[in-house]
Design a protein around this motif. Structure first.
Motif, PDB file in Angstrom:
ATOM      1  N   GLN A  66     -12.994  -1.103 -35.069  1.00  0.00           N
ATOM      2  CA  GLN A  66     -11.887   0.052 -35.358  1.00  0.00           C
ATOM      3  C   GLN A  66     -10.587  -0.579 -34.747  1.00  0.00           C
ATOM      4  O   GLN A  66      -9.679  -0.347 -35.489  1.00  0.00           O
ATOM      5  CB  GLN A  66     -12.215   1.454 -34.392  1.00  0.00           C
ATOM      6  CG  GLN A  66     -13.376   1.966 -35.018  1.00  0.00           C
ATOM      7  CD  GLN A  66     -13.569   3.184 -34.447  1.00  0.00           C
ATOM      8  OE1 GLN A  66     -12.599   3.943 -33.755  1.00  0.00           O
ATOM      9  NE2 GLN A  66     -14.857   3.829 -34.391  1.00  0.00           N
ATOM     10  N   MET A  67     -10.531  -1.212 -33.984  1.00  0.00           N
ATOM     11  CA  MET A  67      -9.483  -2.011 -33.503  1.00  0.00           C
ATOM     12  C   MET A  67      -8.868  -3.030 -34.485  1.00  0.00           C
ATOM     13  O   MET A  67      -7.537  -2.981 -34.457  1.00  0.00           O
ATOM     14  CB  MET A  67      -9.452  -2.507 -32.080  1.00  0.00           C
ATOM     15  CG  MET A  67      -8.131  -3.234 -31.419  1.00  0.00           C
ATOM     16  SD  MET A  67      -8.479  -4.066 -29.789  1.00  0.00           S
ATOM     17  CE  MET A  67      -9.091  -2.717 -28.734  1.00  0.00           C
ATOM     18  N   LYS A  68      -9.417  -4.005 -34.914  1.00  0.00           N
ATOM     19  CA  LYS A  68      -9.314  -4.843 -35.645  1.00  0.00           C
ATOM     20  C   LYS A  68      -8.514  -4.154 -37.170  1.00  0.00           C
ATOM     21  O   LYS A  68      -7.438  -4.587 -37.404  1.00  0.00           O
ATOM     22  CB  LYS A  68     -10.560  -5.475 -36.436  1.00  0.00           C
ATOM     23  CG  LYS A  68     -10.315  -6.567 -37.361  1.00  0.00           C
ATOM     24  CD  LYS A  68     -11.590  -7.370 -37.822  1.00  0.00           C
ATOM     25  CE  LYS A  68     -11.369  -8.238 -38.789  1.00  0.00           C
ATOM     26  NZ  LYS A  68     -12.788  -8.880 -39.084  1.00  0.00           N
ATOM     27  N   LEU A  69      -9.294  -2.930 -37.348  1.00  0.00           N
ATOM     28  CA  LEU A  69      -8.843  -2.386 -38.656  1.00  0.00           C
ATOM     29  C   LEU A  69      -7.316  -1.856 -38.481  1.00  0.00           C
ATOM     30  O   LEU A  69      -6.511  -1.894 -39.357  1.00  0.00           O
ATOM     31  CB  LEU A  69      -9.791  -1.232 -39.107  1.00  0.00           C
ATOM     32  CG  LEU A  69      -9.139  -0.458 -40.257  1.00  0.00           C
ATOM     33  CD1 LEU A  69      -9.303  -1.420 -41.356  1.00  0.00           C
ATOM     34  CD2 LEU A  69     -10.425   0.707 -40.465  1.00  0.00           C
ATOM     35  N   ALA A  70      -7.108  -1.089 -37.174  1.00  0.00           N
ATOM     36  CA  ALA A  70      -5.758  -0.425 -36.612  1.00  0.00           C
ATOM     37  C   ALA A  70      -4.936  -1.397 -36.560  1.00  0.00           C
ATOM     38  O   ALA A  70      -3.605  -1.153 -37.130  1.00  0.00           O
ATOM     39  CB  ALA A  70      -6.014   0.249 -35.440  1.00  0.00           C
ATOM     40  N   LYS A  72      -4.861  -4.454 -38.409  1.00  0.00           N
ATOM     41  CA  LYS A  72      -4.526  -4.766 -39.816  1.00  0.00           C
ATOM     42  C   LYS A  72      -3.630  -3.734 -40.524  1.00  0.00           C
ATOM     43  O   LYS A  72      -2.725  -4.217 -41.354  1.00  0.00           O
ATOM     44  CB  LYS A  72      -5.851  -5.049 -40.364  1.00  0.00           C
ATOM     45  CG  LYS A  72      -5.681  -5.622 -41.772  1.00  0.00           C
ATOM     46  CD  LYS A  72      -6.992  -5.631 -42.755  1.00  0.00           C
ATOM     47  CE  LYS A  72      -6.892  -6.093 -43.990  1.00  0.00           C
ATOM     48  NZ  LYS A  72      -8.271  -6.453 -44.656  1.00  0.00           N
ATOM     49  N   GLU A  73      -3.919  -2.617 -40.158  1.00  0.00           N
ATOM     50  CA  GLU A  73      -3.165  -1.499 -40.874  1.00  0.00           C
ATOM     51  C   GLU A  73      -1.851  -1.309 -40.260  1.00  0.00           C
ATOM     52  O   GLU A  73      -1.028  -0.428 -40.842  1.00  0.00           O
ATOM     53  CB  GLU A  73      -3.915  -0.272 -40.883  1.00  0.00           C
ATOM     54  CG  GLU A  73      -5.149  -0.425 -41.869  1.00  0.00           C
ATOM     55  CD  GLU A  73      -6.134   0.955 -41.733  1.00  0.00           C
ATOM     56  OE1 GLU A  73      -5.965   1.795 -40.845  1.00  0.00           O
ATOM     57  OE2 GLU A  73      -7.228   1.164 -42.375  1.00  0.00           O
ATOM     58  N   LYS A  74      -1.582  -1.753 -38.854  1.00  0.00           N
ATOM     59  CA  LYS A  74      -0.482  -1.479 -38.235  1.00  0.00           C
ATOM     60  C   LYS A  74      -0.231   0.095 -37.935  1.00  0.00           C
ATOM     61  O   LYS A  74       0.787   0.352 -38.296  1.00  0.00           O
ATOM     62  CB  LYS A  74       0.953  -2.139 -38.975  1.00  0.00           C
ATOM     63  CG  LYS A  74       0.773  -3.663 -39.026  1.00  0.00           C
ATOM     64  CD  LYS A  74       2.384  -3.975 -39.887  1.00  0.00           C
ATOM     65  CE  LYS A  74       2.093  -5.526 -40.094  1.00  0.00           C
ATOM     66  NZ  LYS A  74       2.046  -6.489 -38.861  1.00  0.00           N
ATOM     67  N   ASN A  75      -1.530   0.605 -37.822  1.00  0.00           N
ATOM     68  CA  ASN A  75      -1.438   1.724 -37.554  1.00  0.00           C
ATOM     69  C   ASN A  75      -1.377   2.417 -36.096  1.00  0.00           C
ATOM     70  O   ASN A  75      -2.437   2.150 -35.227  1.00  0.00           O
ATOM     71  CB  ASN A  75      -2.773   2.284 -37.901  1.00  0.00           C
ATOM     72  CG  ASN A  75      -2.816   4.193 -38.119  1.00  0.00           C
ATOM     73  OD1 ASN A  75      -2.589   4.889 -37.015  1.00  0.00           O
ATOM     74  ND2 ASN A  75      -3.379   4.419 -39.276  1.00  0.00           N
ATOM     75  N   SER A  76      -0.157   2.693 -35.489  1.00  0.00           N
ATOM     76  CA  SER A  76       0.000   2.877 -34.177  1.00  0.00           C
ATOM     77  C   SER A  76      -0.895   3.925 -33.566  1.00  0.00           C
ATOM     78  O   SER A  76      -1.314   3.933 -32.437  1.00  0.00           O
ATOM     79  CB  SER A  76       1.452   3.104 -33.878  1.00  0.00           C
ATOM     80  OG  SER A  76       2.345   2.085 -34.358  1.00  0.00           O
ATOM     81  N   GLU A  77      -0.862   5.076 -34.358  1.00  0.00           N
ATOM     82  CA  GLU A  77      -1.741   6.572 -33.785  1.00  0.00           C
ATOM     83  C   GLU A  77      -3.101   6.102 -33.777  1.00  0.00           C
ATOM     84  O   GLU A  77      -3.777   6.446 -32.749  1.00  0.00           O
ATOM     85  CB  GLU A  77      -1.494   7.445 -35.050  1.00  0.00           C
ATOM     86  CG  GLU A  77      -0.239   8.075 -35.042  1.00  0.00           C
ATOM     87  CD  GLU A  77       0.101   9.357 -33.791  1.00  0.00           C
ATOM     88  OE1 GLU A  77      -1.124   9.268 -33.013  1.00  0.00           O
ATOM     89  OE2 GLU A  77       1.067   9.540 -33.660  1.00  0.00           O
ATOM     90  N   LYS A  78      -3.708   5.142 -34.533  1.00  0.00           N
ATOM     91  CA  LYS A  78      -5.053   4.661 -34.353  1.00  0.00           C
ATOM     92  C   LYS A  78      -5.305   4.163 -32.972  1.00  0.00           C
ATOM     93  O   LYS A  78      -6.281   3.947 -32.385  1.00  0.00           O
ATOM     94  CB  LYS A  78      -5.737   3.705 -35.605  1.00  0.00           C
ATOM     95  CG  LYS A  78      -5.948   4.978 -36.749  1.00  0.00           C
ATOM     96  CD  LYS A  78      -6.681   3.942 -37.915  1.00  0.00           C
ATOM     97  CE  LYS A  78      -7.141   4.928 -39.012  1.00  0.00           C
ATOM     98  NZ  LYS A  78      -7.657   4.174 -40.156  1.00  0.00           N
ATOM     99  N   LEU A  79      -4.075   3.065 -32.542  1.00  0.00           N
ATOM    100  CA  LEU A  79      -4.214   2.421 -31.437  1.00  0.00           C
ATOM    101  C   LEU A  79      -4.137   3.157 -30.178  1.00  0.00           C
ATOM    102  O   LEU A  79      -4.708   2.667 -29.219  1.00  0.00           O
ATOM    103  CB  LEU A  79      -2.973   1.137 -31.628  1.00  0.00           C
ATOM    104  CG  LEU A  79      -3.369   0.082 -32.559  1.00  0.00           C
ATOM    105  CD1 LEU A  79      -1.908  -0.524 -32.607  1.00  0.00           C
ATOM    106  CD2 LEU A  79      -4.563  -0.707 -32.425  1.00  0.00           C
ATOM    107  N   VAL A 121       5.613   0.037 -29.390  1.00  0.00           N
ATOM    108  CA  VAL A 121       4.583  -0.658 -29.994  1.00  0.00           C
ATOM    109  C   VAL A 121       4.929  -1.621 -31.145  1.00  0.00           C
ATOM    110  O   VAL A 121       5.753  -1.343 -32.025  1.00  0.00           O
ATOM    111  CB  VAL A 121       3.574   0.205 -30.609  1.00  0.00           C
ATOM    112  CG1 VAL A 121       3.847   1.054 -31.648  1.00  0.00           C
ATOM    113  CG2 VAL A 121       2.180  -0.560 -31.030  1.00  0.00           C
ATOM    114  N   ASN A 122       4.313  -2.662 -31.040  1.00  0.00           N
ATOM    115  CA  ASN A 122       4.604  -3.749 -31.988  1.00  0.00           C
ATOM    116  C   ASN A 122       3.019  -4.615 -32.327  1.00  0.00           C
ATOM    117  O   ASN A 122       2.901  -5.305 -31.485  1.00  0.00           O
ATOM    118  CB  ASN A 122       5.716  -4.738 -31.745  1.00  0.00           C
ATOM    119  CG  ASN A 122       5.991  -5.635 -32.773  1.00  0.00           C
ATOM    120  OD1 ASN A 122       5.192  -5.902 -33.790  1.00  0.00           O
ATOM    121  ND2 ASN A 122       6.906  -6.369 -32.559  1.00  0.00           N
ATOM    122  N   THR A 123       2.410  -4.181 -33.459  1.00  0.00           N
ATOM    123  CA  THR A 123       1.125  -5.123 -33.516  1.00  0.00           C
ATOM    124  C   THR A 123       1.278  -6.568 -33.812  1.00  0.00           C
ATOM    125  O   THR A 123       0.340  -7.114 -33.199  1.00  0.00           O
ATOM    126  CB  THR A 123       0.331  -4.450 -34.653  1.00  0.00           C
ATOM    127  OG1 THR A 123       1.450  -4.500 -35.804  1.00  0.00           O
ATOM    128  CG2 THR A 123       0.038  -2.845 -34.491  1.00  0.00           C
TER     129      THR A 123
END
Length: 214
Positions: A66-70, A72-79, A121-123
């Motif tokens: 899940q972290m890998k996908l988040a 990749k998507e640059k999804n801050s909320e998921k992180l 945050v900055n992925t």
């Protein structure tokens, strides 16, 4: 004739009784099924059920995917799911947050709220973490507690180190660099290691510590 009529009446009574019993059983079954469905819904909403039977390794595997996908998507909320906000920092290091941004706030603000995190945050800051998650085959965690891999690139002065270590109720991700066979006194590698530790709590991994060495 009266005997036949009596038998007919008795037959009707028996048939009606059986029919009523069948309807009663169907009603009971329907209510039972309704209760089961309600329970399944509650289990789903609360994230419990089959997943509570997962081993530590299976939880880590699922969460890292899940972290890998988040990332990749640059999804801050998921992180955000990987943190228990507010986060108390002992050093100006935090996952997915640029060091210089934390340093600007240090030492006046050593607590990071969810609002702070979403603001800072900055992925891209964790490029090496994403490299770790794509380089290592995390599915190997099904059968082992430790995954390690060193990557050497021709003519590169650095060897790139990646590892995942599950121990007790924690998992530590490590990425770093070491001098390769191509390093010289004039062309050397800036050696360092970063250790990111998560606690395994319930069915999640929650950020615990971020340490940079070297």
């Amino acid at each position: 004739m009266k005997k036949i009529s009596l038998l007919f009446i008795l037959s009707v009574v028996v048939i009606l009784g059986c029919d009523q019993k069948q309807k009663s059983n169907q009603t009971s079954d329907a209510l039972a099924q309704k209760n089961i469905s309600k329970e399944e819904k509650l289990i789903s909403e609360n994230g419990i059920g089959n997943s509570t039977n997962l081993t530590s390794n299976e939880i880590v595997l699922e969460q890292l995917q899940q972290m890998k996908l988040a990332i990749k998507e640059k999804n801050s909320e998921k992180l955000c799911q990987f943190f228990d906000f507010p986060v108390q920092l002992n050093e100006p290091f935090m996952l997915f947050v640029p060091y210089d941004k934390l340093l600007e706030r240090w030492p006046n603000s050593q607590v990071i709220t969810k609002y702070d995190f979403l603001e800072l945050v900055n992925t891209d800051e964790e490029e090496q973490l994403y490299a770790l998650l794509t380089t290592l085959d995390v599915t190997l965690l099904k059968n082992t507690y430790v995954i390690e891999k060193d990557i050497e690139v021709k003519d590169d002065v650095c060897t790139y180190l990646y590892s995942i270590n599950v121990r007790n109720d924690k998992v530590t991700l490590m990425y770093g660099t070491n001098s390769s066979i191509y390093a010289t006194d004039d062309d050397w590698c800036a050696e360092s290691n970063t250790f990111i530790t998560f606690k395994i709590i319930g069915n999640k991994i929650i950020f615990d510590e971020y340490v940079v060495a070297g």
